[in-house]
Design a protein around this motif. Sequence first.
Motif, PDB file in Angstrom:
ATOM      1  N   ALA A 141       0.834  -1.209   0.000  1.00 24.65           N
ATOM      2  CA  ALA A 141       0.000   0.000   0.000  1.00 24.65           C
ATOM      3  C   ALA A 141       0.866   1.255   0.000  1.00 24.65           C
ATOM      4  CB  ALA A 141      -0.932  -0.010   1.215  1.00 24.65           C
ATOM      5  N   GLU A 142       1.934   1.245   0.790  1.00 24.10           N
ATOM      6  CA  GLU A 142       2.815   2.412   0.838  1.00 24.10           C
ATOM      7  C   GLU A 142       3.577   2.599  -0.471  1.00 24.10           C
ATOM      8  OE1 GLU A 142       5.184   1.613   4.260  1.00 24.10           O
ATOM      9  OE2 GLU A 142       3.740   2.500   5.657  1.00 24.10           O
ATOM     10  N   ARG A 143       3.985   1.516  -1.048  1.00 25.97           N
ATOM     11  CA  ARG A 143       4.801   1.595  -2.257  1.00 25.97           C
ATOM     12  C   ARG A 143       3.981   1.915  -3.502  1.00 25.97           C
ATOM     13  NH1 ARG A 143       8.428  -3.489  -4.512  1.00 25.97           N
ATOM     14  NH2 ARG A 143       9.234  -2.475  -6.413  1.00 25.97           N
ATOM     15  N   PHE A 144       2.758   1.380  -3.559  1.00 23.64           N
ATOM     16  CA  PHE A 144       2.009   1.461  -4.810  1.00 23.64           C
ATOM     17  C   PHE A 144       0.652   2.174  -4.712  1.00 23.64           C
ATOM     18  CE2 PHE A 144       4.548  -2.498  -5.234  1.00 23.64           C
ATOM     19  CZ  PHE A 144       5.300  -2.155  -6.351  1.00 23.64           C
ATOM     20  N   SER A 145       0.124   2.419  -3.500  1.00 24.87           N
ATOM     21  CA  SER A 145      -1.260   2.883  -3.404  1.00 24.87           C
ATOM     22  C   SER A 145      -1.457   3.993  -2.373  1.00 24.87           C
ATOM     23  CB  SER A 145      -2.183   1.698  -3.070  1.00 24.87           C
ATOM     24  OG  SER A 145      -3.529   2.084  -3.093  1.00 24.87           O
ATOM     25  N   ALA A 146      -0.485   4.892  -2.288  1.00 26.53           N
ATOM     26  CA  ALA A 146      -0.607   6.070  -1.427  1.00 26.53           C
ATOM     27  C   ALA A 146      -0.949   5.696   0.010  1.00 26.53           C
ATOM     28  CB  ALA A 146      -1.655   7.033  -1.980  1.00 26.53           C
ATOM     29  N   GLY A 147      -0.530   4.505   0.445  1.00 29.98           N
ATOM     30  CA  GLY A 147      -0.736   4.095   1.827  1.00 29.98           C
ATOM     31  C   GLY A 147      -2.124   3.621   2.173  1.00 29.98           C
ATOM     32  N   GLU A 148      -2.945   3.286   1.168  1.00 28.90           N
ATOM     33  CA  GLU A 148      -4.328   2.881   1.429  1.00 28.90           C
ATOM     34  C   GLU A 148      -4.647   1.540   0.774  1.00 28.90           C
ATOM     35  OE1 GLU A 148      -8.942   4.183   0.345  1.00 28.90           O
ATOM     36  OE2 GLU A 148      -7.344   5.684   0.164  1.00 28.90           O
ATOM     37  N   ALA A 149      -5.410   0.731   1.491  1.00 30.02           N
ATOM     38  CA  ALA A 149      -5.991  -0.508   0.955  1.00 30.02           C
ATOM     39  C   ALA A 149      -7.444  -0.571   1.392  1.00 30.02           C
ATOM     40  CB  ALA A 149      -5.221  -1.726   1.451  1.00 30.02           C
ATOM     41  N   ARG A 150      -8.234  -1.419   0.734  1.00 31.68           N
ATOM     42  CA  ARG A 150      -9.647  -1.551   1.074  1.00 31.68           C
ATOM     43  C   ARG A 150     -10.051  -3.015   1.106  1.00 31.68           C
ATOM     44  NH1 ARG A 150     -12.557   3.188  -2.652  1.00 31.68           N
ATOM     45  NH2 ARG A 150     -11.196   4.917  -1.969  1.00 31.68           N
ATOM     46  N   VAL A 151     -10.724  -3.410   2.179  1.00 33.56           N
ATOM     47  CA  VAL A 151     -11.311  -4.739   2.259  1.00 33.56           C
ATOM     48  C   VAL A 151     -12.538  -4.771   1.341  1.00 33.56           C
ATOM     49  CG1 VAL A 151     -12.286  -6.501   3.780  1.00 33.56           C
ATOM     50  CG2 VAL A 151     -10.575  -4.894   4.664  1.00 33.56           C
ATOM     51  N   THR A 152     -12.694  -5.843   0.580  1.00 31.32           N
ATOM     52  CA  THR A 152     -13.811  -5.951  -0.347  1.00 31.32           C
ATOM     53  C   THR A 152     -14.889  -6.886   0.212  1.00 31.32           C
ATOM     54  OG1 THR A 152     -13.113  -7.910  -1.608  1.00 31.32           O
ATOM     55  CG2 THR A 152     -12.112  -5.788  -2.222  1.00 31.32           C
ATOM     56  N   HIS A 153     -16.084  -6.734  -0.315  1.00 35.34           N
ATOM     57  CA  HIS A 153     -17.193  -7.603   0.055  1.00 35.34           C
ATOM     58  C   HIS A 153     -16.857  -9.070  -0.212  1.00 35.34           C
ATOM     59  CE1 HIS A 153     -21.308  -9.198   0.239  1.00 35.34           C
ATOM     60  NE2 HIS A 153     -21.128  -9.706  -0.965  1.00 35.34           N
ATOM     61  N   GLU A 154     -16.008  -9.337  -1.191  1.00 30.73           N
ATOM     62  CA  GLU A 154     -15.645 -10.706  -1.558  1.00 30.73           C
ATOM     63  C   GLU A 154     -14.474 -11.235  -0.744  1.00 30.73           C
ATOM     64  OE1 GLU A 154     -16.065  -8.222  -3.763  1.00 30.73           O
ATOM     65  OE2 GLU A 154     -18.030  -8.826  -4.556  1.00 30.73           O
ATOM     66  N   GLN A 155     -14.071 -10.513   0.320  1.00 33.62           N
ATOM     67  CA  GLN A 155     -13.041 -10.963   1.256  1.00 33.62           C
ATOM     68  C   GLN A 155     -11.641 -10.923   0.658  1.00 33.62           C
ATOM     69  OE1 GLN A 155     -15.291 -14.768   1.992  1.00 33.62           O
ATOM     70  NE2 GLN A 155     -14.984 -14.242   4.135  1.00 33.62           N
TER      71      GLN A 155
END
Length: 609
Positions: A405-419
């Motif tokens: 997340a830090e390297r590729f996604s501005a420090g953000e991730a999201r849990v999805t409905h599909e786990q």
Amino acid sequence: MYQYSEFDRQFVRARAAQFRDQLERWQAGTLGDDELRPLRLQNGWYIQRYAPMARISVPYGELSSAQLRVLAKVAREYDKPDAALLQEAQDKQLALGPVPVPGTNRQVVTKLTWGYGHFTTRTNVQFNWIPITKAADVMELLADVNMHGIQTSGNAIRNITTDELAGIAVDEIADPRPFAEILRQWGALHPEFAFLPRKFKIALNGAKEDRAALGWYDISLQLLRNDTGELGFKVMVGGGMGRTPIIATVVREFLEWKHLLNYLEACIRVYNRYGRRDNVWKARIKILVKSEGQRYIDQVEEEFRQIVEVDGAQHTLTQAELDRVSAFFVEPELKPRRRDAAEARVHEIIRADAEADPLYDRWLQRNVAPHRNPQLRAVTLSFKRLGHNPGDCTADQFDACADLAERFSAGEARVTHEQNLLLPWVHQDDLPELWAAARKLGLARPNIGLITDMIACPGGDFCSLANARSLPIAEAITERFQDLDEEWDIGEIDLNFSGCINSCGHHHAGHIGILGVDKDGKEWYQITLGGSNGSDLSGPAGPGKIIGPSFAKEEVPAVIEAIVDTYRQLRQPVAGGKYETFIATLRRTGPDAFKAAANACRLAEKETA
């Protein structure tokens, strides 16, 4: 993602301190078990089959890298069974017997693991082995990064959910997250709605496609614009799964956004007034809406009129308030793609290697989604892989995902409905390097939306409510469909698995659903076909239909294989050299052929023959 205010931080810390006080009084004997129970449930602590289960709230599924690292710390340092408890659990699971893998001589047995978190269909994170004596320590640790378990359980308004692509989707009408945050702040510890007849779940969707499974929620809100361009909501009430699956009823085709809180207050107040409290199975709002029909809607409209015309509409939203909350959802600043000569050479080597690998192209098709910013992509890390339970994330993987997340996604991730876990801010130029990094971690299988990307609850291996296990059968099905060429040929299909009628695995909404049931103390499984979560692929939301008597655990993997084989025999070609999807074939042909193929797998029938 949402940037927490000082008030948010103080609120969460105060709640953690309050829970520590309650827990210490219980340990000292001045607070009884019955008195502690509602207090721990309101903070997300259940007592499950072998140990407490902690449910951690993740509003809208958004996790910062700092939060991922704290979840890793919780998994590594607190999610541990003692030796005696683990031995008891393992003995019980071994006694239940293995599950065969179709077409092989292999059998799958339950692998009880610890030191991990579990992504849920409501974008929360659960831990299964934390001792209750450590609960306050965990809540204080989580509070340091603005996390908590408030109202992840109990008969109150639970975690608000929405589409994992909220704020970045190309088909978005409006970002639902500011409205979801307003609802979260309004509903947290709401004094009138703290003890509803039953648990209460709200979902919002801001895109043209329903990716939030709106039909299945107590209250669902679809953002839209009317003929004059004004923003508002279609309001649906009374959806739910469980033993009585019901799709939500539209109670308002268009509600001005400023009246969001006023109208929801009316909907929930009528439910709180008239909802059943004498029967836990009939206490959800879906039962009230189904039984009362138009009378419920009329009561809501009258209550809404009272709130607006008589009580002064205290909770009417203003543009200033919407702007204030929207400002907390800070979009990350995109950094220019600058590399020195050495980095550029390495990048070119990685890009060339990736593009030469056919798996990379498949990953781009299945795991990478378009973004409203044409320079960016949204990338899903697959937590559905052989040897791991669906949706489980180890402590090391939490840390590794924080790094990604830090390297590729501005420090953000999201849990999805599909786990799974989604990285929402990936520059398209970084895709080859992300692919390479995720592949090393075992999180790059190009199976999103395919049969091994199944939704599954922890089932009887951990949950005290479950009638049957889900994890060994999910593992057997996953192993059966490990051939990626075959999995791609089968195409898009939703396979959902619940260990009991509470439907935490959303089996009702699966194109193929599996439900664990109890028969004289033994594990059996019902199979349903034709369910839908309401997305464009699946069509209108609705429950699947049971295809016959339940199956023994040893039969289930072969039944799924037979159903899939029947689809491949019956499907028809469509444009572009492809085939119609499983759900399209099922709707065209009806269930009879699938039912016959499934019933032919019954071991008793084979033995008789």
